[in-house]
Scaffold this motif. Structure first.
Motif, mmCIF file in Angstrom:
data_model
loop_
_atom_site.group_PDB
_atom_site.id
_atom_site.type_symbol
_atom_site.label_atom_id
_atom_site.label_comp_id
_atom_site.label_asym_id
_atom_site.label_seq_id
_atom_site.Cartn_x
_atom_site.Cartn_y
_atom_site.Cartn_z
ATOM 1 N N MET A 179 0.844 -1.184 0.000
ATOM 2 C CA MET A 179 0.000 0.000 0.000
ATOM 3 C C MET A 179 0.884 1.239 0.000
ATOM 4 N N VAL A 180 0.257 2.362 -0.403
ATOM 5 C CA VAL A 180 0.931 3.662 -0.394
ATOM 6 C C VAL A 180 0.304 4.512 0.695
ATOM 7 N N LEU A 181 1.131 4.994 1.595
ATOM 8 C CA LEU A 181 0.654 5.778 2.727
ATOM 9 C C LEU A 181 0.705 7.268 2.374
ATOM 10 N N PRO A 182 -0.460 7.955 2.326
ATOM 11 C CA PRO A 182 -0.463 9.393 2.042
ATOM 12 C C PRO A 182 -0.296 10.205 3.321
ATOM 13 N N ILE A 183 0.585 11.176 3.299
ATOM 14 C CA ILE A 183 0.805 12.045 4.462
ATOM 15 C C ILE A 183 0.708 13.501 3.997
ATOM 16 N N PRO A 184 -0.447 14.127 4.157
ATOM 17 C CA PRO A 184 -0.570 15.543 3.800
ATOM 18 C C PRO A 184 -0.076 16.427 4.949
ATOM 19 N N ILE A 185 0.695 17.442 4.612
ATOM 20 C CA ILE A 185 1.256 18.330 5.634
ATOM 21 C C ILE A 185 0.911 19.772 5.294
ATOM 22 N N GLU A 186 0.153 20.411 6.166
ATOM 23 C CA GLU A 186 -0.145 21.838 6.027
ATOM 24 C C GLU A 186 0.782 22.616 6.956
ATOM 25 N N TYR A 187 1.218 23.795 6.528
ATOM 26 C CA TYR A 187 2.185 24.523 7.346
ATOM 27 C C TYR A 187 2.148 26.017 7.054
ATOM 28 N N THR A 188 2.716 26.760 7.974
ATOM 29 C CA THR A 188 3.030 28.172 7.774
ATOM 30 C C THR A 188 4.485 28.364 8.185
ATOM 31 N N ALA A 189 5.096 29.421 7.692
ATOM 32 C CA ALA A 189 6.509 29.646 7.979
ATOM 33 C C ALA A 189 6.824 31.133 7.911
ATOM 34 N N TYR A 190 7.869 31.513 8.644
ATOM 35 C CA TYR A 190 8.416 32.872 8.585
ATOM 36 C C TYR A 190 9.852 32.778 8.095
ATOM 37 N N ASN A 191 10.292 33.769 7.329
ATOM 38 C CA ASN A 191 11.633 33.684 6.768
ATOM 39 C C ASN A 191 12.356 35.027 6.777
ATOM 40 N N LEU A 192 13.675 34.932 6.759
ATOM 41 C CA LEU A 192 14.559 36.069 6.592
ATOM 42 C C LEU A 192 15.574 35.717 5.511
ATOM 43 N N GLY A 193 15.978 36.726 4.729
ATOM 44 C CA GLY A 193 16.922 36.446 3.660
ATOM 45 C C GLY A 193 17.798 37.634 3.325
ATOM 46 N N LEU A 194 18.900 37.358 2.650
ATOM 47 C CA LEU A 194 19.839 38.363 2.174
ATOM 48 C C LEU A 194 20.176 38.064 0.722
ATOM 49 N N GLY A 195 20.437 39.136 -0.055
ATOM 50 C CA GLY A 195 20.788 38.925 -1.447
ATOM 51 C C GLY A 195 21.563 40.085 -2.022
ATOM 52 N N ALA A 196 22.082 39.865 -3.216
ATOM 53 C CA ALA A 196 22.838 40.900 -3.926
ATOM 54 C C ALA A 196 22.522 40.825 -5.407
ATOM 55 N N VAL A 197 22.552 41.984 -6.062
ATOM 56 C CA VAL A 197 22.267 42.082 -7.491
ATOM 57 C C VAL A 197 23.393 42.849 -8.167
ATOM 58 N N LEU A 198 23.946 42.281 -9.225
ATOM 59 C CA LEU A 198 24.872 42.984 -10.108
ATOM 60 C C LEU A 198 24.112 43.371 -11.372
ATOM 61 N N ALA A 199 24.249 44.622 -11.814
ATOM 62 C CA ALA A 199 23.474 45.076 -12.962
ATOM 63 C C ALA A 199 24.289 46.011 -13.834
ATOM 64 N N PHE A 247 20.234 34.030 -0.275
ATOM 65 C CA PHE A 247 20.040 32.928 0.670
ATOM 66 C C PHE A 247 18.896 33.291 1.595
ATOM 67 N N THR A 248 18.017 32.322 1.856
ATOM 68 C CA THR A 248 16.880 32.540 2.740
ATOM 69 C C THR A 248 16.763 31.383 3.730
ATOM 70 N N ASN A 249 16.475 31.704 4.966
ATOM 71 C CA ASN A 249 16.223 30.685 5.987
ATOM 72 C C ASN A 249 14.801 30.859 6.504
ATOM 73 N N SER A 250 14.073 29.740 6.590
ATOM 74 C CA SER A 250 12.677 29.767 7.019
ATOM 75 C C SER A 250 12.475 28.883 8.243
ATOM 76 N N TRP A 251 11.537 29.305 9.098
ATOM 77 C CA TRP A 251 11.175 28.550 10.290
ATOM 78 C C TRP A 251 9.685 28.269 10.242
ATOM 79 N N THR A 252 9.319 26.986 10.234
ATOM 80 C CA THR A 252 7.906 26.642 10.173
ATOM 81 C C THR A 252 7.288 26.709 11.568
ATOM 82 N N THR A 253 6.001 26.980 11.598
ATOM 83 C CA THR A 253 5.280 27.094 12.868
ATOM 84 C C THR A 253 4.427 25.867 13.157
ATOM 85 N N THR A 254 4.223 24.992 12.172
ATOM 86 C CA THR A 254 3.337 23.841 12.371
ATOM 87 C C THR A 254 4.058 22.507 12.272
#
Length: 308
Positions: A152-172, A192-199
């Motif tokens: 059998m195939v076991l289904p595992i649905p996952i609902e979530y929310t998350a908060y994130n912080l990130g840094l970046g650079a652009v050359l133009a 680069f972004t790092n996220s933290w889930t709440t659920t």
């Protein structure tokens, strides 16, 4: 559980109002030194006849994307039965190749950026994500459920929310690739972004890079740009949590409590995109950005911003 972004998002947006040559006296008349004294070497760039974007800006982004994932290691499950299965308490190991994971995320991001050099923009962002992951775990080769596993195939649905912080650079910058033809604008993005889930018990690291090329046109007193891009995105995530549901197992009805633990990465890391940037206002201080990503995953990115 995913900010992508954030994805991802968001990271690929930039002002294309960069380095357009013009008459030097006209540039000085239109572009006095900015209150922030940015960018560094900005006065020298203006003296050379370059038109620079307003150095400081804020943008609000909406990002939506659907991504497939691979289990990097074996999928570990803790099964606890109830009812008919009240005596079942098993630690199950499912081979990574027997796990299918897909996900969809929607996020809102706020980005603040500054042109620190005429050709270099740095930014930080913070955001909120709501989404879900759907895990399908094939138990036929699982260890811990008997010699032959369970067909059998076991289904595992996952609902979530998350908060994130990130840094970046652009050359133009821009260049006249073909003599007499409208100049091409080029941008390169790394973030680069790092996220933290709440659920769920999870953090997500997202690495993003992109290269875009296109042309910008004068539309009245506004600016309109069209760009074609190559995007790189790598999502690295460890998920841990629990899920309760009713499902028949071993031929008997009953409730199952599942504790899961899996390390996943995005299945594909390369994508293409088409985008449009519209700068408007008396000093082109407002901008709208629209992007569609395609090839290996679907992504829609919308942004509205203002420069100060």
């Amino acid at each position: 559980m995913n900010k992508h972004l954030v994805i991802v998002m968001l990271l690929s947006t930039f002002t294309t109002h960069v380095w357009a040559t013009s008459d030097t006296s006209d540039i000085e008349r239109k572009q006095p030194a900015h209150w922030s004294h940015l960018p560094i070497w900005g006065d020298k760039a203006r003296e050379l006849g370059y038109e620079l974007p307003i150095p400081v800006g804020f943008n609000i982004y909406y990002n939506k994307q659907s991504v497939a994932y691979d289990a990097k290691d074996n999928f570990n499950l803790g099964l606890t039965g109830s009812g008919w299965l009240h005596n079942v308490n098993a630690n199950v190991v499912i081979p990574a190749d027997d796990v299918i994971i897909t996900g969809e995320d929607e996020s809102i991001q706020l980005r603040a950026d500054a042109w620190v050099l005429p050709f270099l923009n740095i930014y930080g962002l913070a955001g909120y994500t709501k989404g879900h992951k759907d895990i399908l775990a094939d138990l036929s080769n699982a260890e811990g459920l008997g010699n032959s596993g369970i067909n059998m195939v076991l289904p595992i649905p996952i609902e979530y929310t998350a908060y994130n912080l990130g840094l970046g650079a652009v050359l133009a910058g821009q260049a006249e690739v073909i003599p007499g033809m409208h100049p091409f604008i080029f941008t390169g993005v790394a973030a680069f972004t790092n996220s933290w889930t709440t659920t769920t018990d999870s953090t997500i690291q997202t690495y993003i890079g992109s290269i875009r090329m296109g042309q910008r046109y004068d539309v009245g007193g506004d600016k309109l740009a069209f760009l074609l891009g190559y995007n790189y995105q790598m999502i690295n995530q460890k998920i841990g949590g629990s899920y309760d549901f009713n499902i028949p197992l071993l031929g008997r009805p009953g409730g199952i409590a599942i504790d899961y633990d899996v390390h996943l990465v995005s299945s594909e890391s390369h994508n293409m995109s088409v985008s449009m940037v519209y700068d408007f206002g008396p000093k082109d201080e407002w901008n709208v950005f629209i992007e569609y990503g395609f090839l290996n995953w679907d992504q829609v990115l919308l942004s509205v911003g203002r420069r100060f």
